[in-house]
Write a protein that holds these residues in place. Structure first.
Motif, PDB file in Angstrom:
ATOM      1  N   TRP A   1      20.682   1.757   6.850  1.00 40.61           N
ATOM      2  CA  TRP A   1      20.420   1.107   5.575  1.00 40.61           C
ATOM      3  C   TRP A   1      19.845   2.127   4.602  1.00 40.61           C
ATOM      4  N   PHE A   2      20.135   1.921   3.324  1.00 42.53           N
ATOM      5  CA  PHE A   2      19.676   2.876   2.317  1.00 42.53           C
ATOM      6  C   PHE A   2      18.229   2.563   1.923  1.00 42.53           C
ATOM      7  N   GLN A   3      17.414   3.605   1.874  1.00 46.68           N
ATOM      8  CA  GLN A   3      15.995   3.462   1.527  1.00 46.68           C
ATOM      9  C   GLN A   3      15.685   4.301   0.287  1.00 46.68           C
ATOM     10  N   TRP A   4      14.721   3.795  -0.492  1.00 44.80           N
ATOM     11  CA  TRP A   4      14.155   4.596  -1.586  1.00 44.80           C
ATOM     12  C   TRP A   4      12.827   3.952  -1.964  1.00 44.80           C
ATOM     13  N   HIS A   5      11.776   4.320  -1.238  1.00 49.96           N
ATOM     14  CA  HIS A   5      10.475   3.698  -1.530  1.00 49.96           C
ATOM     15  C   HIS A   5       9.344   4.639  -1.125  1.00 49.96           C
ATOM     16  N   PHE A   6       8.220   4.439  -1.787  1.00 49.88           N
ATOM     17  CA  PHE A   6       7.013   5.234  -1.551  1.00 49.88           C
ATOM     18  C   PHE A   6       5.861   4.376  -1.042  1.00 49.88           C
ATOM     19  N   ASP A   7       6.027   3.062  -1.104  1.00 48.60           N
ATOM     20  CA  ASP A   7       5.004   2.117  -0.662  1.00 48.60           C
ATOM     21  C   ASP A   7       5.468   1.404   0.593  1.00 48.60           C
ATOM     22  N   ARG A   8       4.546   0.718   1.241  1.00 53.75           N
ATOM     23  CA  ARG A   8       4.889  -0.052   2.435  1.00 53.75           C
ATOM     24  C   ARG A   8       4.302  -1.453   2.333  1.00 53.75           C
ATOM     25  N   ILE A   9       4.979  -2.392   2.967  1.00 52.27           N
ATOM     26  CA  ILE A   9       4.573  -3.792   2.966  1.00 52.27           C
ATOM     27  C   ILE A   9       3.562  -4.048   4.077  1.00 52.27           C
ATOM     28  N   VAL A  10       2.524  -4.807   3.776  1.00 53.57           N
ATOM     29  CA  VAL A  10       1.692  -5.444   4.785  1.00 53.57           C
ATOM     30  C   VAL A  10       2.158  -6.898   4.830  1.00 53.57           C
TER      31      VAL A  10
ATOM     32  N   GLU B   1       0.837  -1.188   0.000  1.00 59.25           N
ATOM     33  CA  GLU B   1       0.000   0.000   0.000  1.00 59.25           C
ATOM     34  C   GLU B   1       0.876   1.244   0.000  1.00 59.25           C
ATOM     35  N   ARG B   2       0.295   2.360  -0.383  1.00 58.20           N
ATOM     36  CA  ARG B   2       1.039   3.614  -0.388  1.00 58.20           C
ATOM     37  C   ARG B   2       1.376   4.010   1.041  1.00 58.20           C
ATOM     38  N   ALA B   3       2.630   4.401   1.272  1.00 56.94           N
ATOM     39  CA  ALA B   3       3.053   4.846   2.588  1.00 56.94           C
ATOM     40  C   ALA B   3       2.625   6.295   2.815  1.00 56.94           C
ATOM     41  N   ALA B   4       2.615   6.699   4.078  1.00 58.84           N
ATOM     42  CA  ALA B   4       2.219   8.063   4.419  1.00 58.84           C
ATOM     43  C   ALA B   4       3.176   9.087   3.837  1.00 58.84           C
ATOM     44  N   ARG B   5       4.416   8.695   3.655  1.00 55.98           N
ATOM     45  CA  ARG B   5       5.433   9.559   3.053  1.00 55.98           C
ATOM     46  C   ARG B   5       6.554   8.665   2.544  1.00 55.98           C
ATOM     47  N   PRO B   6       7.409   9.148   1.667  1.00 48.02           N
ATOM     48  CA  PRO B   6       8.528   8.328   1.204  1.00 48.02           C
ATOM     49  C   PRO B   6       9.610   8.202   2.270  1.00 48.02           C
ATOM     50  N   GLU B   7      10.390   7.140   2.166  1.00 49.89           N
ATOM     51  CA  GLU B   7      11.626   7.002   2.930  1.00 49.89           C
ATOM     52  C   GLU B   7      12.758   6.949   1.906  1.00 49.89           C
ATOM     53  N   ILE B   8      13.647   7.919   1.971  1.00 50.30           N
ATOM     54  CA  ILE B   8      14.738   8.013   1.005  1.00 50.30           C
ATOM     55  C   ILE B   8      16.011   8.378   1.760  1.00 50.30           C
ATOM     56  N   GLY B   9      17.079   7.642   1.508  1.00 49.79           N
ATOM     57  CA  GLY B   9      18.358   7.921   2.128  1.00 49.79           C
ATOM     58  C   GLY B   9      18.686   6.950   3.245  1.00 49.79           C
ATOM     59  N   TRP B  10      19.789   7.212   3.932  1.00 50.21           N
ATOM     60  CA  TRP B  10      20.296   6.319   4.968  1.00 50.21           C
ATOM     61  C   TRP B  10      19.456   6.441   6.233  1.00 50.21           C
ATOM     62  N   THR B  11      18.951   5.298   6.695  1.00 50.52           N
ATOM     63  CA  THR B  11      17.956   5.279   7.766  1.00 50.52           C
ATOM     64  C   THR B  11      18.257   4.155   8.743  1.00 50.52           C
ATOM     65  N   ASP B  12      18.194   4.446  10.028  1.00 49.08           N
ATOM     66  CA  ASP B  12      18.295   3.397  11.042  1.00 49.08           C
ATOM     67  C   ASP B  12      16.957   2.681  11.168  1.00 49.08           C
ATOM     68  N   VAL B  13      17.015   1.385  11.439  1.00 47.72           N
ATOM     69  CA  VAL B  13      15.799   0.610  11.632  1.00 47.72           C
ATOM     70  C   VAL B  13      15.828  -0.031  13.016  1.00 47.72           C
ATOM     71  N   GLN B  14      14.655  -0.343  13.519  1.00 43.46           N
ATOM     72  CA  GLN B  14      14.541  -1.083  14.776  1.00 43.46           C
ATOM     73  C   GLN B  14      14.457  -2.562  14.432  1.00 43.46           C
ATOM     74  N   SER B  15      15.360  -3.360  14.984  1.00 40.68           N
ATOM     75  CA  SER B  15      15.444  -4.776  14.636  1.00 40.68           C
ATOM     76  C   SER B  15      15.211  -5.655  15.851  1.00 40.68           C
TER      77      SER B  15
END
Length: 230
Positions: A137-146, A112-126
């Motif tokens: 990690w590098f991000q470049w996306h406008f959608d999100r996974i269910v 589904e479409r994400a609320a906003r894009p994620e672009i560039g180097w981003t920390d994630v919670q693992s």
């Protein structure tokens, strides 16, 4: 061992992920879905192989949305069927960005479409930093996974799930494969204007990030040893 690298379009490549797979003894088999001549209207016919001919399948990113069948054409349905068949045949899949979204959709999740894009180097919670490090990690996306019902979510940001595991397969929303040259290539095919429109500075995205190669190599190793068990 043979790894099928699914490149949806130029100039995407397996980058650091492919580099580590070769070091681990894999032969990389390249499959380009949409040639340059069809990039503007990617309604091509794709004959996917028998997934059992490979030891690993790695579908990479794409600039389209998995759910936008009108823009993509019929091959997206064929790719979902191919990925589903791979999992059913117990062939490991390492899905990256669009590839992870396609794998999720193939297995009963959605995109589904994400609320906003994620672009560039981003920390994630693992939840499992020994498998999926917290980045950056590098991000470049406008959608999100269910995440599919049978999958276990492993990592996330406030915006979207970032990693999930199902059987011997792993889906990653971020781009562990990306190199500075790869980012520059994406910027050169129209990405620079796109990211600038959303307030990002193209020149900042292409700067090398210390330790990126090493983090990716560790991720590939842990995936192969713990999840794919190859």
């Amino acid at each position: 061992m043979r790894a099928l690298i699914i490149r949806h379009h130029q100039p995407s490549d397996a980058g650091y992920v492919g580099e580590r797979l070769v070091q681990r003894g894999f032969e990389l088999v390249d499959m380009l879905l949409v040639p340059d001549a069809d990039f503007a209207r990617p309604h091509v016919t794709v004959a996917f192989p028998d997934p059992r001919a490979y030891d690993l399948i790695v579908p990479l990113g794409a600039l389209w949305s998995v759910y936008d069948h009108a823009a993509i054409g019929t091959w997206i349905g064929d790719e979902l069927a191919f990925l589903r068949a791979a999992v059913e045949a117990d062939v490991p899949v390492l899905g990256i960005c669009f590839g992870a979204q396609a794998l999720a959709a193939a297995l009963g999740g959605s995109v589904e479409r994400a609320a906003r894009p994620e672009i560039g180097w981003t920390d994630v919670q693992s939840d499992d930093p020994d498998l999926v490090g917290e980045g950056p990690w590098f991000q470049w996306h406008f959608d999100r996974i269910v995440v599919p019902p049978a999958a276990k979510e492993l990592a996330r940001t406030a915006l979207a799930p970032q990693a999930y595991v199902v059987g011997r397969s792993l889906g990653l929303q971020f781009h562990p494969e990306v190199t500075p040259a790869g980012v520059q290539a994406w910027l050169d095919i129209g990405g620079a204007a796109e990211v600038a429109k959303h307030g990002y500075v193209p020149e900042e995205l292409v700067r090398p990030k210390a330790g990126a190669r090493e983090r990716t190599h560790a991720l590939v190793d842990n995936f192969l040893d713990r999840i794919a068990r190859i």
